[in-house]
Design an enzyme around this catalytic site. Structure first.
Site, short mmCIF file in Angstrom:
data_model
loop_
_atom_site.label_atom_id
_atom_site.label_comp_id
_atom_site.label_asym_id
_atom_site.label_seq_id
_atom_site.Cartn_x
_atom_site.Cartn_y
_atom_site.Cartn_z
N GLY A 40 0.86 -1.22 -0.04
CA GLY A 40 -0.04 -0.05 0.27
C GLY A 40 0.91 1.21 0.04
N CYS A 41 0.35 2.26 0.59
CA CYS A 41 0.81 3.62 0.24
C CYS A 41 2.16 3.42 1.28
CB CYS A 41 0.18 4.57 1.15
SG CYS A 41 0.84 6.42 1.37
#
Length: 211
Positions: A40-41
């Protein structure tokens, strides 16, 4: 809810504290082991790992694609095969690769395809990048263990693939969580996740992160 790319695009249009204060990677990494993960981020993933005892440095960047010198604009627009990733430098006498795997799978949802919360796209896919056969086997064995234990309701979709090249991200992405506490994404998405991590992994935290 704000997404990682929306916050990043807004921040680049103004002068930020991170541009002045971002810490360069300590060059004295000789003797440290390395591990690379995408979950993810990278602002969140970086924040998790840098809090662990035995982790000496974490660099946000890109991996998993073939395109050289990827930029954030290209990656976030889905124009490359790269994912947002972090490279972790750690002291293997203080924390093991298995320990890193346990944190990785506990801090994101490995059952969602190309998505983590509000962040959608192949650049947010879940990947364990291995640098040697031992890391590959440990990752595959741990995924099998999680599946057999029924840890997640749905099937784990994490890729286990060789690390070809890790490309460090732009300076303003490094140490983003710490340097941009008022960012909308940090406030609404990252901070609650990091606080939950600090509570769940208190025994693995560096002293300065124990509250």
């Amino acid at each position: 809810m704000a997404s990682c790319s929306e916050s990043s695009n807004a921040d680049r249009n103004r002068t930020t504290d991170s541009e002045a204060q971002a810490q360069p990677l300590d060059q004295d990494t000789a003797g440290l082991a390395k591990a690379v993960f995408a979950g993810g981020c990278f602002w969140c993933t970086e924040a998790y790992f840098e809090r662990l005892k035995g982790v000496e440095a974490v660099v946000s960047g890109y991996a998993g694609g073939k395109e050289p010198n990827p930029s954030y604009d290209e990656v976030s627009a889905g124009r490359t095969g790269h994912a947002e990733a972090v490279q972790v430098y750690y002291d293997s006498t203080k924390i093991t690769y298995q320990g890193l795997l346990e944190v990785f799978f506990a801090t994101h949802d490995p059952t969602t395809l190309n998505r983590q919360g509000p962040d959608v796209g192949k650049q947010y896919r879940s990947i364990v990048f291995y640098s040697n056969p031992q890391q590959k086997k440990q990752a595959e064995d741990y995924i099998k263990e999680l599946e057999e234990a029924g840890t997640f309701k749905n099937k784990i979709l994490t890729y286990v693939q060789p690390l070809r090249k890790f490309w460090p991200a732009e300076d303003y992405h490094q140490d983003y969580y710490r340097l941009n506490p008022d960012d909308p994404y940090v406030r609404s998405v990252a901070r609650p996740k990091v606080q939950k991590f600090e509570s769940n992994f208190r025994d693995k935290l560096k002293p300065e992160y124990i509250k």
